[in-house]
Design a protein around this motif. Structure first.
Motif, mmCIF file in Angstrom:
data_model
loop_
_atom_site.group_PDB
_atom_site.id
_atom_site.type_symbol
_atom_site.label_atom_id
_atom_site.label_comp_id
_atom_site.label_asym_id
_atom_site.label_seq_id
_atom_site.Cartn_x
_atom_site.Cartn_y
_atom_site.Cartn_z
ATOM 1 N N SER A 11 0.838 -1.202 0.000
ATOM 2 C CA SER A 11 0.000 0.000 0.000
ATOM 3 C C SER A 11 0.867 1.243 0.000
ATOM 4 N N ASP A 12 0.694 2.079 -1.004
ATOM 5 C CA ASP A 12 1.416 3.351 -1.033
ATOM 6 C C ASP A 12 1.083 4.191 0.200
ATOM 7 N N ARG A 13 -0.210 4.296 0.511
ATOM 8 C CA ARG A 13 -0.632 5.155 1.626
ATOM 9 C C ARG A 13 -0.111 4.645 2.966
ATOM 10 N N SER A 14 -0.184 3.348 3.195
ATOM 11 C CA SER A 14 0.326 2.812 4.472
ATOM 12 C C SER A 14 1.844 2.929 4.547
ATOM 13 N N ALA A 15 2.529 2.684 3.427
ATOM 14 C CA ALA A 15 3.991 2.786 3.421
ATOM 15 C C ALA A 15 4.444 4.212 3.708
ATOM 16 N N ALA A 16 3.643 5.204 3.277
ATOM 17 C CA ALA A 16 3.983 6.610 3.501
ATOM 18 C C ALA A 16 3.506 7.116 4.862
ATOM 19 N N GLY A 17 2.814 6.269 5.622
ATOM 20 C CA GLY A 17 2.326 6.676 6.931
ATOM 21 C C GLY A 17 1.003 7.405 6.909
ATOM 22 N N GLY A 18 0.348 7.463 5.753
ATOM 23 C CA GLY A 18 -0.915 8.184 5.627
ATOM 24 C C GLY A 18 -2.146 7.394 6.003
ATOM 25 N N ARG A 19 -1.990 6.084 6.160
ATOM 26 C CA ARG A 19 -3.120 5.236 6.530
ATOM 27 C C ARG A 19 -2.597 4.054 7.321
ATOM 28 N N GLU A 20 -3.280 3.744 8.401
ATOM 29 C CA GLU A 20 -2.896 2.587 9.211
ATOM 30 C C GLU A 20 -3.189 1.303 8.438
#
Length: 158
Positions: A11-20
């Protein structure tokens, strides 16, 4: 000694810290409940190269089962099956067929998962969609066959 398993959340978002990461911990819990030695989920960005790299690392570290969550859809960066194909040596089509069958019974979108399963050396690799619901319904399928697959990879009888 328990078999080692690894969960990779894509997940791009989880890897970037934007989504758990909500799906990876569900897969980890299911594997631990089934008696596997499984650390917390590893999170990598979407894309075939990051998936292939994470899979190769898990196999090299001795994982006997690797479950990925995410990146199996139709979005531009959903490339988990392509990264997995670069690593596996033999496919096991029956596992993703059953995962899609169960997923489609829950929601029509289940038929859109492009996840695959196969063998890399002595390791079973299975792709799951990234939704917690898909992981919750898919993990029992994986757990039900994983030990048998691993036994066969070690030369066990059918």
């Amino acid at each position: 000694m328990p078999l080692r398993a690894v969960v990779i959340t894509v997940s791009d978002r989880s890897a970037a810290g934007g989504r758990e990461d909500a799906a990876g911990p569900l897969a980890v819990a299911a594997l631990r409940d089934a008696g596997f030695d499984c650390p917390d989920a590893v999170v990598v960005p979407d894309g075939a190269d990051s998936v292939a790299s994470a899979l190769r690392g898990a196999v090299a570290d001795g994982a006997r089962l690797v479950v990925t969550t995410g990146g199996t859809g139709l979005g531009p960066r959903d490339r988990t099956p392509e990264g997995t194909t670069a690593v596996i040596e033999r496919s096991i089509p029956g596992i993703p067929e059953e995962l899609r069958r169960r997923g489609t019974a829950e929601t029509p979108g289940g038929m859109l998962s492009r996840g695959i399963a196969g063998v890399a050396g002595g390791t079973l690799v299975v792709n799951l969609p990234g939704s917690p619901k898909a992981v919750a319904s898919g993990m029992p399928v994986i757990v039900s066959v994983a030990r048998h697959v691993i036994d066969q990879l070690e030369g066990g009888d059918h």
